[in-house]
Motif scaffolding. Structure first.
Motif, PDB file in Angstrom:
ATOM      1  N   ALA A 172     -21.606  -4.793  -9.952  1.00  0.00           N
ATOM      2  CA  ALA A 172     -21.005  -4.491  -8.251  1.00  0.00           C
ATOM      3  C   ALA A 172     -20.057  -4.218  -8.568  1.00  0.00           C
ATOM      4  O   ALA A 172     -19.686  -3.612  -7.550  1.00  0.00           O
ATOM      5  CB  ALA A 172     -21.556  -6.052  -8.323  1.00  0.00           C
ATOM      6  N   PHE A 173     -19.194  -4.475  -9.525  1.00  0.00           N
ATOM      7  CA  PHE A 173     -17.588  -4.290  -9.822  1.00  0.00           C
ATOM      8  C   PHE A 173     -17.315  -2.996 -10.121  1.00  0.00           C
ATOM      9  O   PHE A 173     -15.627  -3.313 -10.680  1.00  0.00           O
ATOM     10  CB  PHE A 173     -17.097  -5.320 -10.327  1.00  0.00           C
ATOM     11  CG  PHE A 173     -17.703  -6.690  -8.666  1.00  0.00           C
ATOM     12  CD1 PHE A 173     -16.613  -6.959  -7.808  1.00  0.00           C
ATOM     13  CD2 PHE A 173     -17.992  -7.593  -8.843  1.00  0.00           C
ATOM     14  CE1 PHE A 173     -16.914  -7.047  -6.474  1.00  0.00           C
ATOM     15  CE2 PHE A 173     -18.034  -8.421  -8.693  1.00  0.00           C
ATOM     16  CZ  PHE A 173     -17.556  -8.196  -6.473  1.00  0.00           C
ATOM     17  N   ALA A 174     -18.568  -2.349 -11.070  1.00  0.00           N
ATOM     18  CA  ALA A 174     -17.792  -1.701 -12.539  1.00  0.00           C
ATOM     19  C   ALA A 174     -16.381  -0.174 -11.083  1.00  0.00           C
ATOM     20  O   ALA A 174     -16.691   0.737 -10.160  1.00  0.00           O
ATOM     21  CB  ALA A 174     -19.119  -0.699 -12.492  1.00  0.00           C
ATOM     22  N   GLY A 175     -15.938   0.505 -12.153  1.00  0.00           N
ATOM     23  CA  GLY A 175     -15.069   1.305 -11.335  1.00  0.00           C
ATOM     24  C   GLY A 175     -14.430   0.692 -10.016  1.00  0.00           C
ATOM     25  O   GLY A 175     -13.762   1.613 -10.187  1.00  0.00           O
ATOM     26  N   THR A 176     -14.062  -0.588  -9.267  1.00  0.00           N
ATOM     27  CA  THR A 176     -13.449  -1.120  -8.750  1.00  0.00           C
ATOM     28  C   THR A 176     -11.666  -1.646  -9.453  1.00  0.00           C
ATOM     29  O   THR A 176     -11.115  -0.883  -8.816  1.00  0.00           O
ATOM     30  CB  THR A 176     -13.897  -1.982  -8.059  1.00  0.00           C
ATOM     31  OG1 THR A 176     -14.178  -2.942  -9.065  1.00  0.00           O
ATOM     32  CG2 THR A 176     -16.129  -1.646  -8.058  1.00  0.00           C
ATOM     33  N   GLY A 177     -11.531  -1.687 -10.043  1.00  0.00           N
ATOM     34  CA  GLY A 177     -10.127  -1.868 -11.215  1.00  0.00           C
ATOM     35  C   GLY A 177      -9.859  -2.830 -10.542  1.00  0.00           C
ATOM     36  O   GLY A 177      -8.837  -3.750 -10.537  1.00  0.00           O
ATOM     37  N   LYS A 178     -10.902  -4.074  -9.905  1.00  0.00           N
ATOM     38  CA  LYS A 178     -10.547  -4.963  -9.916  1.00  0.00           C
ATOM     39  C   LYS A 178     -10.149  -6.438 -10.735  1.00  0.00           C
ATOM     40  O   LYS A 178     -11.252  -6.376 -11.616  1.00  0.00           O
ATOM     41  CB  LYS A 178     -11.434  -5.448  -8.720  1.00  0.00           C
ATOM     42  CG  LYS A 178     -11.329  -5.271  -6.932  1.00  0.00           C
ATOM     43  CD  LYS A 178      -9.796  -4.268  -6.507  1.00  0.00           C
ATOM     44  CE  LYS A 178     -10.641  -4.758  -5.294  1.00  0.00           C
ATOM     45  NZ  LYS A 178      -8.872  -4.373  -4.562  1.00  0.00           N
ATOM     46  N   PRO A 179      -8.981  -6.577 -10.743  1.00  0.00           N
ATOM     47  CA  PRO A 179      -9.287  -8.367 -12.199  1.00  0.00           C
ATOM     48  C   PRO A 179     -10.406  -9.209 -11.196  1.00  0.00           C
ATOM     49  O   PRO A 179      -9.555  -9.767 -11.329  1.00  0.00           O
ATOM     50  CB  PRO A 179      -7.776  -8.460 -11.877  1.00  0.00           C
ATOM     51  CG  PRO A 179      -7.252  -7.738 -10.710  1.00  0.00           C
ATOM     52  CD  PRO A 179      -7.870  -7.121 -10.070  1.00  0.00           C
TER      53      PRO A 179
END
Length: 212
Positions: A172-179
């Protein structure tokens, strides 16, 4: 996503008692509260601080204190409420928001039914608490909700996690750069055909508060 399975004898001891089908609701609530505080110690390893000076009875000393804005703790209703006190015991100055989400048992998708959060979470460090990371749908939806409101750092605390749930969050959060960090007491084997963690501990909400 960074995942930490806390390896500690006290964590394992309390989790074993939580799994036991013979553990009643009052004891389950107490154990969950104690276990969360142990997990919170590890989960707050990256909490933001600023340098601060104090006067001891002997001499000045340099130290740190929690930075502003203070951390935000967000339990996912209803089961997440059973983890709130364990978090705020360690972070008494934290602010608390609420996010009501429920899993549709036919589709296994998360639906939002209540929110009590600031509209703007810009620059906020958020700790989401929910006992079970099963399919990952609820937690992924909650984290996305927080990021959409401006949060820039999210740590999730779960008593138990399943591999399928972790994989869902990674996707779901791959590639978002969110920690994003996940702290849990154990990574269990799998989900069963009903979406429950195996061996798990049953329905955390029902075991905390009874069947209503």
């Amino acid at each position: 996503m960074e995942t930490l399975v806390v390896d500690h004898p006290l964590v394992a001891h309390k989790l074993t008692a939580l799994r036991d089908v013979n553990t009643d609701s009052p004891t389950f609530r107490r154990l969950a509260d104690e276990l969360v505080t142990l997990l919170a110690y590890e989960a707050t390893r990256h909490v933001r601080v600023t340098e601060w000076s104090v006067e001891t009875p002997v001499a000045p000393a340099r130290g740190v204190r929690l930075a502003h804005p203070y951390p935000l703790v967000v339990p996912i209703l209803r089961a997440g409420l059973g983890m709130l006190e364990g978090m705020t015991r360690l972070l008494p100055t934290a602010e608390v928001g609420f996010l009501g989400m429920i899993r549709d048992e036919s589709t296994l998708e998360a639906e939002t039914y209540a929110t009590r959060l600031p509209d703007d979470l810009s620059g906020r460090q958020v700790y989401v608490v929910d006992p079970m990371l099963a399919t990952g749908g609820t937690l992924a939806a909650a984290i996305k909700f927080l990021f959409d409101r401006g949060a820039d750092d999210v740590t999730a605390l779960c008593l138990l996690a399943a591999p399928e749930g972790i994989a869902h969050l990674d996707d779901a959060f791959a590639g978002t750069g969110k920690p994003i960090r996940l702290v849990t007491a154990a990574l269990d084997e799998r989900l069963n055909e009903n979406g429950y963690i195996v061996p798990g501990l049953g329905d955390a909400g029902d075991r905390l508060y009874g069947v209503v």
